[in-house]
Design a protein around this motif. Structure first.
Motif, PDB file in Angstrom:
ATOM      1  N   ALA A 121       0.917  -1.123   0.041  1.00 25.64           N
ATOM      2  CA  ALA A 121      -0.111   0.119   0.104  1.00 25.64           C
ATOM      3  C   ALA A 121       0.906   1.291   0.068  1.00 25.64           C
ATOM      4  O   ALA A 121       0.612   2.260  -0.702  1.00 25.64           O
ATOM      5  N   ALA A 122       1.920   1.106   0.869  1.00 27.53           N
ATOM      6  CA  ALA A 122       2.946   2.302   0.885  1.00 27.53           C
ATOM      7  C   ALA A 122       3.463   2.700  -0.300  1.00 27.53           C
ATOM      8  O   ALA A 122       3.671   3.700  -0.934  1.00 27.53           O
ATOM      9  N   MET A 123       3.999   1.393  -1.127  1.00 28.24           N
ATOM     10  CA  MET A 123       4.749   1.617  -2.375  1.00 28.24           C
ATOM     11  C   MET A 123       3.618   1.963  -3.593  1.00 28.24           C
ATOM     12  O   MET A 123       4.066   3.001  -4.075  1.00 28.24           O
ATOM     13  N   ALA A 124       2.437   1.514  -3.415  1.00 28.15           N
ATOM     14  CA  ALA A 124       1.497   2.241  -4.652  1.00 28.15           C
ATOM     15  C   ALA A 124       1.252   3.758  -4.342  1.00 28.15           C
ATOM     16  O   ALA A 124       1.239   4.364  -5.105  1.00 28.15           O
ATOM     17  N   GLU A 125       1.113   4.106  -3.036  1.00 26.98           N
ATOM     18  CA  GLU A 125       0.940   5.298  -2.590  1.00 26.98           C
ATOM     19  C   GLU A 125       1.951   6.203  -3.184  1.00 26.98           C
ATOM     20  O   GLU A 125       2.106   7.429  -3.816  1.00 26.98           O
ATOM     21  N   LEU A 126       3.402   5.569  -2.905  1.00 23.00           N
ATOM     22  CA  LEU A 126       4.528   6.450  -3.186  1.00 23.00           C
ATOM     23  C   LEU A 126       4.575   6.714  -4.645  1.00 23.00           C
ATOM     24  O   LEU A 126       5.164   7.487  -5.068  1.00 23.00           O
ATOM     25  N   LYS A 127       4.289   5.589  -5.406  1.00 23.63           N
ATOM     26  CA  LYS A 127       4.192   5.490  -6.756  1.00 23.63           C
ATOM     27  C   LYS A 127       3.122   6.453  -7.367  1.00 23.63           C
ATOM     28  O   LYS A 127       3.398   7.346  -8.280  1.00 23.63           O
ATOM     29  N   THR A 128       2.225   6.487  -6.653  1.00 24.11           N
ATOM     30  CA  THR A 128       1.112   7.657  -7.205  1.00 24.11           C
ATOM     31  C   THR A 128       1.588   9.033  -6.874  1.00 24.11           C
ATOM     32  O   THR A 128       1.545   9.945  -7.706  1.00 24.11           O
ATOM     33  N   GLN A 129       2.377   9.237  -5.776  1.00 21.10           N
ATOM     34  CA  GLN A 129       2.687  10.589  -5.361  1.00 21.10           C
ATOM     35  C   GLN A 129       4.010  10.838  -6.251  1.00 21.10           C
ATOM     36  O   GLN A 129       4.006  12.043  -6.671  1.00 21.10           O
ATOM     37  N   VAL A 130       4.764   9.824  -6.790  1.00 14.57           N
ATOM     38  CA  VAL A 130       5.929  10.215  -7.641  1.00 14.57           C
ATOM     39  C   VAL A 130       5.336  10.469  -9.069  1.00 14.57           C
ATOM     40  O   VAL A 130       5.968  11.513  -9.698  1.00 14.57           O
ATOM     41  N   SER A 131       4.390   9.706  -9.507  1.00 11.20           N
ATOM     42  CA  SER A 131       3.907   9.990 -10.764  1.00 11.20           C
ATOM     43  C   SER A 131       3.307  11.671 -10.821  1.00 11.20           C
ATOM     44  O   SER A 131       3.452  12.185 -11.836  1.00 11.20           O
ATOM     45  N   SER A 132       2.583  11.702  -9.847  1.00  8.73           N
ATOM     46  CA  SER A 132       1.903  13.043  -9.778  1.00  8.73           C
ATOM     47  C   SER A 132       2.960  14.097  -9.537  1.00  8.73           C
ATOM     48  O   SER A 132       2.852  15.057 -10.358  1.00  8.73           O
ATOM     49  N   LEU A 133       4.064  13.745  -8.777  1.00  4.55           N
ATOM     50  CA  LEU A 133       5.056  14.943  -8.928  1.00  4.55           C
ATOM     51  C   LEU A 133       5.692  14.957 -10.084  1.00  4.55           C
ATOM     52  O   LEU A 133       5.834  16.230 -10.708  1.00  4.55           O
ATOM     53  N   SER A 134       5.999  14.096 -10.814  1.00  7.71           N
ATOM     54  CA  SER A 134       6.542  13.980 -12.189  1.00  7.71           C
ATOM     55  C   SER A 134       5.712  14.730 -13.132  1.00  7.71           C
ATOM     56  O   SER A 134       6.327  15.506 -13.979  1.00  7.71           O
ATOM     57  N   LEU A 135       4.358  14.362 -12.977  1.00  7.45           N
ATOM     58  CA  LEU A 135       3.781  14.903 -14.080  1.00  7.45           C
ATOM     59  C   LEU A 135       3.541  16.537 -13.669  1.00  7.45           C
ATOM     60  O   LEU A 135       3.709  17.587 -14.629  1.00  7.45           O
ATOM     61  N   GLU A 136       3.641  17.248 -12.511  1.00 10.37           N
ATOM     62  CA  GLU A 136       3.622  18.451 -12.426  1.00 10.37           C
ATOM     63  C   GLU A 136       4.885  19.093 -12.592  1.00 10.37           C
ATOM     64  O   GLU A 136       4.819  19.938 -13.071  1.00 10.37           O
ATOM     65  N   ILE A 137       6.161  18.031 -12.594  1.00 16.33           N
ATOM     66  CA  ILE A 137       7.404  18.700 -12.874  1.00 16.33           C
ATOM     67  C   ILE A 137       7.432  18.810 -14.437  1.00 16.33           C
ATOM     68  O   ILE A 137       7.770  19.992 -14.967  1.00 16.33           O
ATOM     69  N   ALA A 138       6.987  17.837 -15.094  1.00 14.78           N
ATOM     70  CA  ALA A 138       6.755  17.842 -16.748  1.00 14.78           C
ATOM     71  C   ALA A 138       6.057  19.031 -17.157  1.00 14.78           C
ATOM     72  O   ALA A 138       6.227  19.615 -17.958  1.00 14.78           O
ATOM     73  N   GLU A 139       4.875  19.120 -16.289  1.00 18.58           N
ATOM     74  CA  GLU A 139       3.922  20.112 -16.941  1.00 18.58           C
ATOM     75  C   GLU A 139       4.583  21.731 -16.706  1.00 18.58           C
ATOM     76  O   GLU A 139       4.532  22.571 -17.742  1.00 18.58           O
ATOM     77  N   LYS A 140       5.258  22.053 -15.500  1.00 18.91           N
ATOM     78  CA  LYS A 140       6.054  23.317 -15.249  1.00 18.91           C
ATOM     79  C   LYS A 140       7.123  23.301 -16.242  1.00 18.91           C
ATOM     80  O   LYS A 140       7.451  24.242 -17.173  1.00 18.91           O
ATOM     81  N   LEU A 141       8.049  22.159 -16.757  1.00 18.56           N
ATOM     82  CA  LEU A 141       8.982  22.228 -17.592  1.00 18.56           C
ATOM     83  C   LEU A 141       8.365  22.580 -18.949  1.00 18.56           C
ATOM     84  O   LEU A 141       8.962  23.546 -19.635  1.00 18.56           O
ATOM     85  N   LEU A 142       7.405  21.919 -19.285  1.00 19.44           N
ATOM     86  CA  LEU A 142       6.693  22.023 -20.902  1.00 19.44           C
ATOM     87  C   LEU A 142       6.030  23.581 -21.092  1.00 19.44           C
ATOM     88  O   LEU A 142       6.406  24.301 -22.110  1.00 19.44           O
ATOM     89  N   LYS A 143       5.626  24.070 -19.951  1.00 20.08           N
ATOM     90  CA  LYS A 143       4.991  25.166 -19.794  1.00 20.08           C
ATOM     91  C   LYS A 143       6.204  26.516 -20.082  1.00 20.08           C
ATOM     92  O   LYS A 143       5.987  27.338 -20.862  1.00 20.08           O
ATOM     93  N   ASP A 144       7.310  26.083 -19.254  1.00 22.68           N
ATOM     94  CA  ASP A 144       8.547  27.144 -19.412  1.00 22.68           C
ATOM     95  C   ASP A 144       9.001  27.056 -20.775  1.00 22.68           C
ATOM     96  O   ASP A 144       9.279  27.928 -21.443  1.00 22.68           O
TER      97      ASP A 144
END
Length: 166
Positions: A121-144
């Motif tokens: 459960a912790a690994m799944a939550e961590l993956k979810t958070q990492v993917s969410s963070l990755s998307l946010e980082i990618a979104e910010k990079l693409l916007k820039d």
């Protein structure tokens, strides 16, 4: 003594003998017979008492032998009961140990399963958070990068260069 022999009279002797024999007959009839009868009865009583005492002694010996036998049987029965109690105690202890080990094993397995479940459960939550963070980082990079027209063209050319046509 000479005087006795000289003064001897047959009449006196006869009467003395007759009285003596009568006295013996009377004593035999009235004294000796009852005395001998009582002596015989006493002898018979003593003999009976000795026989009774001998029988009582034999009976006491038999009772003592029976008592010893009964005591021996009681000791054997007591020993058998103690042995059975020891065996039962050992059996109960071993059963309790095996039950405790089984319960401990079961609890250990439950704990391991719970830990694995929590870990997944912790690994799944961590993956979810990492993917969410990755998307946010990618979104910010693409916007820039896409905010600038030159940077957009460069990015498209780069991506086209990376993909090869078959």
């Amino acid at each position: 003594m000479e005087k006795l022999v000289n003064d001897f009279s047959f009449g006196l002797f006869f009467w003395q003998m007759l009285i003596f024999i009568g006295l013996i007959f009377l004593l035999k009839k009235f004294a000796w017979k009852p005395i001998l009868d009582s002596v015989n009865e006493r002898e018979e009583g003593i003999r009976n008492a000795l026989l009774s005492a001998e029988n009582a002694r034999k009976e006491m010996a038999n009772l003592q032998a029976d008592n010893e036998r009964i005591l021996q049987e009681a000791r054997m029965e007591r020993d058998a009961m103690l042995k059975e109690a020891r065996e039962l105690k050992e059996k109960m202890i071993s059963e309790a140990k095996s039950e405790a080990q089984a319960a401990a094993q079961k609890e250990t397995e439950k704990a391991k399963a719970a830990i694995a479940s929590e870990k997944n459960a912790a690994m799944a939550e961590l993956k979810t958070q990492v993917s969410s963070l990755s998307l946010e980082i990618a979104e910010k990079l693409l916007k820039d990068e896409l905010s600038n027209k030159e940077a957009q063209v460069k990015l498209v050319e780069k991506m086209l260069g990376d993909t090869k046509l078959n």
